[in-house]
Design a protein around this motif. Structure first.
Motif, short mmCIF file in Angstrom:
data_model
loop_
_atom_site.label_atom_id
_atom_site.label_comp_id
_atom_site.label_asym_id
_atom_site.label_seq_id
_atom_site.Cartn_x
_atom_site.Cartn_y
_atom_site.Cartn_z
N SER B 32 0.85 -1.19 0.00
CA SER B 32 0.00 0.00 0.00
C SER B 32 0.88 1.23 0.00
CB SER B 32 -0.91 0.03 1.23
OG SER B 32 -1.67 -1.14 1.34
N PHE B 34 0.97 5.71 0.28
CA PHE B 34 0.26 6.87 0.82
C PHE B 34 1.11 8.12 0.65
CE2 PHE B 34 -2.53 3.97 3.06
CZ PHE B 34 -1.71 2.91 3.38
N ARG B 91 3.58 0.75 2.72
CA ARG B 91 3.33 -0.32 3.70
C ARG B 91 3.89 -1.61 3.12
NH1 ARG B 91 -0.74 -4.06 4.96
NH2 ARG B 91 -2.14 -3.29 3.34
N GLY B 94 1.99 -6.48 6.81
CA GLY B 94 1.36 -6.26 8.10
C GLY B 94 1.04 -4.80 8.32
N ASN B 95 1.43 -4.28 9.46
CA ASN B 95 1.07 -2.93 9.82
C ASN B 95 2.25 -1.97 9.82
OD1 ASN B 95 2.31 -4.23 11.88
ND2 ASN B 95 0.98 -3.51 13.48
N LYS B 96 3.38 -2.37 9.23
CA LYS B 96 4.55 -1.51 9.29
C LYS B 96 4.61 -0.58 8.10
CE LYS B 96 7.25 -4.93 11.80
NZ LYS B 96 8.46 -5.77 11.80
N LEU B 97 4.74 0.71 8.41
CA LEU B 97 4.89 1.72 7.37
C LEU B 97 6.35 2.14 7.27
CD1 LEU B 97 1.85 4.09 8.07
CD2 LEU B 97 1.98 2.10 6.55
N PHE B 99 8.60 5.31 5.87
CA PHE B 99 8.44 6.70 5.48
C PHE B 99 9.66 7.20 4.72
CE2 PHE B 99 4.78 8.34 7.90
CZ PHE B 99 4.51 7.24 8.69
N GLY B 100 9.41 7.98 3.67
CA GLY B 100 10.49 8.75 3.07
C GLY B 100 10.82 9.94 3.97
#
Lengths: 115, 109
Positions: B32, B34, B91, B94-97, B99-100
């Motif tokens: 995913s 964003f 993403r 799981g739930n780990k994002l 980030f740049g």
């Protein structure tokens, strides 16, 4: 805005002292996260929690521990603070990890300076 | 190499201009995507998700190219209030994002 508070908002401490940062949510979200943000780096995940007493490490977990004894509270502890841990710390929450409800909402941040 | 790379900017543009930000990611298994916005000394907030078919929200358009592992954000008719840092977020599982480091936009009158 999501109901997330962090305390303290600012802290100055000395090398070698223990420090605990608190994140409190009123959204009853299952997932909670601790990130740090430093210049030139994106937010980096320290630890996260997927339920009460359920936690796991992120990419920069060395020197940090966490605890979650209640759904609403997620504590981050620096057992013995070092100058490299000077940073802005953000707590985040999410309802789920996938689908429409996986947005992470962030708290206002805590600025920590270790002298 | 960072997992998510962005041009740090700053991009200095006049009001009304169109500006585009790019982002590349290294993990082909990323699931995913964003764009988050972060105002100075504030917390990040979700601006928009990025879908494979591309998506638009008012003056903002996001595009995803999975083959090239590339994400873009286009802002049309820039406003002074658009001045912020824009974070590209991926993403993995799981739930780990991830980030740049962010791209700084300054819109000037």
């Amino acid at each position: 805005d999501a109901g997330i508070t962090q305390s303290p908002r600012h802290k100055v401490t000395e090398t070698g002292t223990p420090v605990t940062l608190r994140c409190h949510q009123t959204e009853n979200h299952r997932y909670m996260y601790w990130y740090r943000q430093d210049p030139g780096h994106g937010l980096r995940l320290i630890h996260y929690s997927y339920g009460v007493k359920d936690t796991d490490k992120g990419e920069v977990s060395d020197g940090y521990s966490v605890s979650r004894s209640k759904t609403e509270d997620f504590l981050l502890t620096l057992e013995s603070a070092t100058s490299s841990q000077t940073s802005v710390y953000f707590c985040a929450i999410s309802e789920s990890v996938a689908g429409e409800n996986n947005e992470q909402f962030f708290g206002p941040g805590t600025r920590l300076t270790v002298l | 190499r960072k997992e998510v790379e962005q041009d740090p900017g700053p991009f200095n543009v006049p009001e009304g201009a169109t500006v585009a930000f790019n982002c590349t990611y290294s993990n082909s298994a990323s699931q995913s995507f964003f764009w988050y916005r972060q105002d100075c000394r504030k917390e990040p907030k979700l601006l928009m998700s990025v879908y494979s078919s591309g998506n638009e929200d008012g003056r903002f358009t996001a595009q995803l190219n999975r083959a090239s592992q590339y994400i873009s954000l286009l802002i049309r008719d820039s406003k002074l209030s658009d001045s912020a840092t824009y974070l590209c977020v991926v993403r993995k599982n799981g739930n780990k994002l991830v980030f740049g480091a962010g791209t700084i936009l300054r819109v000037k009158s």
